[in-house]
Design a protein around this motif. Structure first.
Motif, PDB file in Angstrom:
ATOM      1  N   ILE A   6       0.840  -1.203   0.000  1.00 22.10           N
ATOM      2  CA  ILE A   6       0.000   0.000   0.000  1.00 22.10           C
ATOM      3  C   ILE A   6       0.870   1.247   0.000  1.00 22.10           C
ATOM      4  CG2 ILE A   6      -1.654   1.341   1.350  1.00 22.10           C
ATOM      5  CD1 ILE A   6      -2.903  -1.277   2.245  1.00 22.10           C
ATOM      6  N   GLN A   7       1.884   1.192   0.829  1.00 20.95           N
ATOM      7  CA  GLN A   7       2.830   2.301   0.901  1.00 20.95           C
ATOM      8  C   GLN A   7       3.415   2.599  -0.478  1.00 20.95           C
ATOM      9  OE1 GLN A   7       4.116   3.017   4.384  1.00 20.95           O
ATOM     10  NE2 GLN A   7       5.192   4.836   3.676  1.00 20.95           N
ATOM     11  N   ALA A   8       3.823   1.535  -1.162  1.00 22.74           N
ATOM     12  CA  ALA A   8       4.446   1.699  -2.479  1.00 22.74           C
ATOM     13  C   ALA A   8       3.457   2.260  -3.480  1.00 22.74           C
ATOM     14  CB  ALA A   8       5.000   0.350  -2.951  1.00 22.74           C
ATOM     15  N   GLY A   9       2.224   1.723  -3.442  1.00 25.42           N
ATOM     16  CA  GLY A   9       1.203   2.202  -4.370  1.00 25.42           C
ATOM     17  C   GLY A   9       0.904   3.677  -4.162  1.00 25.42           C
ATOM     18  N   LEU A  10       0.826   4.083  -2.899  1.00 26.78           N
ATOM     19  CA  LEU A  10       0.551   5.484  -2.591  1.00 26.78           C
ATOM     20  C   LEU A  10       1.706   6.376  -3.021  1.00 26.78           C
ATOM     21  CD1 LEU A  10      -1.132   5.231   0.925  1.00 26.78           C
ATOM     22  CD2 LEU A  10      -2.149   6.215  -1.129  1.00 26.78           C
ATOM     23  N   ALA A  11       2.921   5.892  -2.778  1.00 31.59           N
ATOM     24  CA  ALA A  11       4.094   6.693  -3.128  1.00 31.59           C
ATOM     25  C   ALA A  11       4.113   6.979  -4.620  1.00 31.59           C
ATOM     26  CB  ALA A  11       5.370   5.964  -2.695  1.00 31.59           C
ATOM     27  N   ALA A  12       3.769   5.959  -5.423  1.00 30.60           N
ATOM     28  CA  ALA A  12       3.761   6.148  -6.875  1.00 30.60           C
ATOM     29  C   ALA A  12       2.722   7.191  -7.263  1.00 30.60           C
ATOM     30  CB  ALA A  12       3.471   4.810  -7.561  1.00 30.60           C
ATOM     31  N   ALA A  13       1.538   7.079  -6.665  1.00 33.44           N
ATOM     32  CA  ALA A  13       0.468   8.018  -6.987  1.00 33.44           C
ATOM     33  C   ALA A  13       0.852   9.442  -6.586  1.00 33.44           C
ATOM     34  CB  ALA A  13      -0.820   7.598  -6.283  1.00 33.44           C
ATOM     35  N   LEU A  14       1.491   9.571  -5.435  1.00 39.04           N
ATOM     36  CA  LEU A  14       1.855  10.902  -4.947  1.00 39.04           C
ATOM     37  C   LEU A  14       2.938  11.519  -5.810  1.00 39.04           C
ATOM     38  CD1 LEU A  14       1.785  10.211  -1.121  1.00 39.04           C
ATOM     39  CD2 LEU A  14       0.278  11.722  -2.412  1.00 39.04           C
ATOM     40  N   SER A  15       3.858  10.690  -6.245  1.00 37.33           N
ATOM     41  CA  SER A  15       4.918  11.216  -7.081  1.00 37.33           C
ATOM     42  C   SER A  15       4.332  11.720  -8.390  1.00 37.33           C
ATOM     43  CB  SER A  15       5.968  10.117  -7.266  1.00 37.33           C
ATOM     44  OG  SER A  15       6.369  10.042  -8.581  1.00 37.33           O
ATOM     45  N   ASP A  16       3.326  11.023  -8.899  1.00 38.25           N
ATOM     46  CA  ASP A  16       2.618  11.443 -10.097  1.00 38.25           C
ATOM     47  C   ASP A  16       1.933  12.798  -9.878  1.00 38.25           C
ATOM     48  OD1 ASP A  16       2.029  10.823 -12.728  1.00 38.25           O
ATOM     49  OD2 ASP A  16       0.000  10.156 -12.194  1.00 38.25           O
ATOM     50  N   LEU A  17       1.527  13.045  -8.625  1.00 38.47           N
ATOM     51  CA  LEU A  17       0.844  14.300  -8.303  1.00 38.47           C
ATOM     52  C   LEU A  17       1.830  15.417  -7.955  1.00 38.47           C
ATOM     53  CD1 LEU A  17      -2.128  13.028  -6.131  1.00 38.47           C
ATOM     54  CD2 LEU A  17      -2.312  14.323  -8.248  1.00 38.47           C
ATOM     55  N   GLY A  18       3.100  15.108  -8.013  1.00 46.42           N
ATOM     56  CA  GLY A  18       4.101  16.123  -7.700  1.00 46.42           C
ATOM     57  C   GLY A  18       4.287  16.332  -6.210  1.00 46.42           C
ATOM     58  N   ALA A  19       4.007  15.286  -5.421  1.00 44.08           N
ATOM     59  CA  ALA A  19       4.181  15.390  -3.972  1.00 44.08           C
ATOM     60  C   ALA A  19       4.972  14.191  -3.466  1.00 44.08           C
ATOM     61  CB  ALA A  19       2.829  15.483  -3.279  1.00 44.08           C
ATOM     62  N   ALA A  20       6.061  13.914  -4.128  1.00 42.86           N
ATOM     63  CA  ALA A  20       6.823  12.708  -3.824  1.00 42.86           C
ATOM     64  C   ALA A  20       7.394  12.715  -2.413  1.00 42.86           C
ATOM     65  CB  ALA A  20       7.952  12.527  -4.838  1.00 42.86           C
ATOM     66  N   GLU A  21       7.603  13.904  -1.853  1.00 40.25           N
ATOM     67  CA  GLU A  21       8.259  13.957  -0.538  1.00 40.25           C
ATOM     68  C   GLU A  21       7.284  13.726   0.611  1.00 40.25           C
ATOM     69  OE1 GLU A  21       8.258  17.126  -2.373  1.00 40.25           O
ATOM     70  OE2 GLU A  21       9.650  16.077  -3.710  1.00 40.25           O
ATOM     71  N   ALA A  22       6.015  13.659   0.302  1.00 41.88           N
ATOM     72  CA  ALA A  22       5.030  13.557   1.374  1.00 41.88           C
ATOM     73  C   ALA A  22       5.275  12.315   2.223  1.00 41.88           C
ATOM     74  CB  ALA A  22       3.628  13.506   0.772  1.00 41.88           C
ATOM     75  N   VAL A  23       5.120  12.481   3.531  1.00 47.14           N
ATOM     76  CA  VAL A  23       5.269  11.351   4.445  1.00 47.14           C
ATOM     77  C   VAL A  23       3.957  10.574   4.480  1.00 47.14           C
ATOM     78  CG1 VAL A  23       5.740  10.659   6.811  1.00 47.14           C
ATOM     79  CG2 VAL A  23       6.894  12.662   5.826  1.00 47.14           C
ATOM     80  N   ILE A  24       4.043   9.274   4.215  1.00 47.23           N
ATOM     81  CA  ILE A  24       2.848   8.450   4.199  1.00 47.23           C
ATOM     82  C   ILE A  24       2.735   7.698   5.524  1.00 47.23           C
ATOM     83  CG2 ILE A  24       1.671   6.539   3.051  1.00 47.23           C
ATOM     84  CD1 ILE A  24       3.331   7.287   0.546  1.00 47.23           C
ATOM     85  N   GLN A  25       1.709   8.026   6.273  1.00 51.29           N
ATOM     86  CA  GLN A  25       1.460   7.309   7.526  1.00 51.29           C
ATOM     87  C   GLN A  25       0.261   6.396   7.358  1.00 51.29           C
ATOM     88  OE1 GLN A  25       0.845  10.160  10.613  1.00 51.29           O
ATOM     89  NE2 GLN A  25       2.966  10.878  10.590  1.00 51.29           N
ATOM     90  N   LEU A  26       0.480   5.122   7.646  1.00 48.83           N
ATOM     91  CA  LEU A  26      -0.626   4.180   7.588  1.00 48.83           C
ATOM     92  C   LEU A  26      -1.003   3.797   9.005  1.00 48.83           C
ATOM     93  CD1 LEU A  26       0.546   1.862   4.676  1.00 48.83           C
ATOM     94  CD2 LEU A  26      -1.026   3.792   4.582  1.00 48.83           C
ATOM     95  N   GLU A  27      -2.283   3.667   9.247  1.00 44.75           N
ATOM     96  CA  GLU A  27      -2.690   3.233  10.579  1.00 44.75           C
ATOM     97  C   GLU A  27      -3.887   2.307  10.451  1.00 44.75           C
ATOM     98  OE1 GLU A  27      -3.669   6.871  12.549  1.00 44.75           O
ATOM     99  OE2 GLU A  27      -5.714   6.830  11.778  1.00 44.75           O
TER     100      GLU A  27
END
Length: 567
Positions: A6-27
């Motif tokens: 999930i982390q990886a999938g989100l990271a790819a999507a965020l990078s596509d949105l130009g927010a690659a540096e965003a910290v992804i917190q899953l809970e």
RNA sequence: GCGCCUGUAGCUCAGCUGGAUAGAGCAUCGGCCUUCUAAGCCGAAUGUCGAAGGUUCGAGUCCUUCCAGGCGCGCCA
């Protein structure tokens, strides 16, 4: 692991949105209707991207490949949370890991085999260990175990002061009881010790030395009495601790710091710092430079060092022994020493934050709603032995571990004596025993239950999904508890796990819902549920091992009959 | 007076480092016993998160002040 996909999938999507540096917190949301995994990244990005969180969430969702992430559905909820619902197979995959790792499940390598010392109990040999020491023994031992499970190389150390005024008073008190025992008039000196154990030692002294010390109170004689008394008390403390399942790697004597010259060396080193000055005939260290409330005397005007110096020497020596992380577990009544020791070791160039302190607050004990304040044996409060003999070692340890160290706590003996699921220790142990009883009923050896090859996607019931997710949190929980030096986080986790396991178990009671029982006829379902039961057993057992508490396979009903009608 | 800790349901306590409708156990109330162990199970009700301000999309959680309780403030250890 599904979190990683999930982390990886989100990271790819965020990078596509130009927010690659965003910290992804899953809970894991508390409320199951919020899915299995939740992410708040759209909320944290709202400020950065200057857009509404829900709109960002939608753009993220459009770019996700759910199947590749092991996710069935994703929803945008509330202010902009992303709620993922995992496929059954993805949820249950952790069970395979649990069974494969078995006794090793929960271990991690955060510590990378670095050395850490946990110093705890460290009672002076002037009397039996009391409640504060009991809390410290239970906490310190669990903290040490948590560090071991997270990859640290742990050294358990006990420091004791075998000299000084307290010990002199003990020797004088023992001699007074010794004289009384031999029929002479004697009185415990001012500030001496009045506990029953002093009388025992006085009698033992008479037994071993006869009337030798009746007339002789010379310094040499008092030395002999002191050594005799300390030896007996040390033996008693060791017995108390080993019966409490606490074993130390090393006992460090304060006197060694003097005989090995470490006190003098520390004085010399402190003088080198230029932070030492003379005032009123004494030698002071400018500890205010490091945040202490006032400067401290190092050497009294009579030429003798204060206790402050050996404390600093001791911690410097810990560092030199290779322990660059040290955790001192102490009662909060000692918090005044923390700034001083920190100042002293900082003056000598050791880094800030060394040593680390876990201070625990005071303990009250209640029986029948009344506070227990006195013990004849100790002459003051209840002893560790009295408490653990009354309620048992498992319960005593757990009760001290289940509270935050910095919470003032009430130890309720009536609650501790309760043998039902109302008692948290019993609840966890019983949940473990229930799993064992299923294996006995099915006549399978739990060790032979294999996790690989089974179809775990059949574990689709909500109770099963919740239980599996709960089990999957074990390793993270141990890390968090270790990072926070907080065993109570593990206790909370175990109680929640036991509750989830009990709910699942009771739902499958054959008299109510035979289709939800573990031992159903359908072989695939039965196997999957046996695997789940085995995973529960492993997690609960491992958790109890960390806390130093037994995990019996069976808890028998009490043998005494129910009360007879006495009307 | 100064410092540290604490203040969350009637009681004992959690609250995952700032997230969704603040949780658990006990106690209370209602319903369940020929159970893969009913020493239990299912359900209900329960809140001025000590008080007041502040910070921001959002505060039990962070900041300030105040109130209350515990502990500590020696040339004792």
């Amino acid at each position: 692991m599904t979190h990683e996909t999930i982390q990886a999938g989100l990271a790819a999507a965020l990078s596509d949105l130009g927010a690659a540096e965003a910290v992804i917190q899953l809970e894991r949301p508390r409320d199951p209707t919020h899915g299995d995994v939740a992410c708040n990244v759209a909320l944290t990005l709202a400020g950065v991207l200057k857009r509404a969180p829900r709109q960002i969430a939608e753009e993220i969702v459009q770019r996700l490949d759910l199947a590749a992430m092991g996710v069935d559905t994703v929803e945008i909820a509330g202010p902009g949370f992303l709620n993922f619902r995992l496929s059954s197979g993805a949820v249950a995959s952790v069970l395979t890991d649990i069974l494969a790792a078995d006794l090793g499940f929960g271990r991690s390598e955060q510590g990378a085999s670095r050395s850490v010392m946990v110093e705890f109990v460290s009672a002076n040999p002037t009397g039996p260990l009391h409640l504060g020491h009991a809390r410290q023994a239970a906490l310190g031992d669990a903290i040490a175990a948590l560090l071991t499970w997270t990859g640290w190389r742990v050294h358990r150390e006990y420091y004791y002061n075998d000299g000084g005024l307290q010990i002199e008073r003990l020797a004088e008190s023992v001699r007074a009881r010794y004289l009384e025992h031999l029929g002479h008039e004697a009185e415990i000196p001012e500030g001496g010790y009045h506990g029953g154990y002093v009388r025992d030692i006085g009698a033992a002294l008479a037994e071993s030395f006869g009337t030798r010390f009746v007339e002789d109170a010379s310094p040499e004689a008092m030395d002999e009495i002191r050594l005799f008394a300390v030896q007996i008390i040390r033996q008693e403390q060791d017995r108390d601790l080993s019966d409490f399942r606490v074993i130390f790697d090393e006992y460090y004597l304060e006197s060694g710091l003097y005989t090995e010259g470490k006190v003098d060396a520390t004085i010399a080193a402190l003088k080198e710092t230029g932070l030492v000055y003379e005032h009123d005939g004494a030698t002071w260290l400018k500890t205010t430079k490091f945040g202490d409330q006032k400067d401290r005397v190092m050497i009294r005007s009579n030429g003798l060092p204060t206790y402050f110096v050996p404390d600093v020497a001791y911690h410097k020596h810990k560092w030199e022994r290779g322990f660059h992380r040290v955790i001192n577990v102490q009662g909060a009544d000692h918090h005044g020493t923390v700034d001083r020791v920190h100042s002293g070791v900082r003056a000598l160039g050791l880094p800030e934050g060394f040593p680390q302190y876990v201070l625990h607050q005071m303990v009250r004990v209640e029986r029948d709603g009344v506070e227990v304040k006195f013990s004849k044996r100790s002459g003051s409060g209840m002893t560790l032995r009295e408490l653990s003999e009354e309620v048992g070692v498992d319960v005593t340890r757990y009760f001290f571990q289940m509270r935050r160290p910095d919470a003032h706590m009430l130890f309720d003996i009536d609650a501790a004596l309760d043998q039902s699921d109302k008692n948290p220790v019993f609840k966890v142990q019983y949940a473990h025993a229930r799993m064992c009883s299923i294996f006995a009923k099915a006549d399978v050896d739990p060790k032979q239950i294999a996790g690989v090859g089974a179809d775990l996607s059949v574990l689709g019931h909500d109770l099963e999904r919740e239980l599996v997710k709960q089990l999957g949190d074990f390793t993270e929980t141990l890390k968090r508890a270790a990072d926070n030096t907080s065993p109570h986080m593990l206790c909370d986790y175990l109680e929640q796990t036991a509750a989830a396991a009990n709910a699942w178990y009771h739902a499958g009671n054959p008299s109510r819902n035979p289709e939800l029982a573990v031992l159903v006829d359908d072989p695939a379902l039965r196997q999957a549920r046996l695997i789940l039961a085995r995973a529960v057993q492993i997690v609960l057992r491992n958790g109890l091992i960390v806390l130093g508490i037994s995990a019996p396979a069976r808890l028998d009903r009490p043998t005494e009959p129910t009360s007879v009608d006495d009307a």
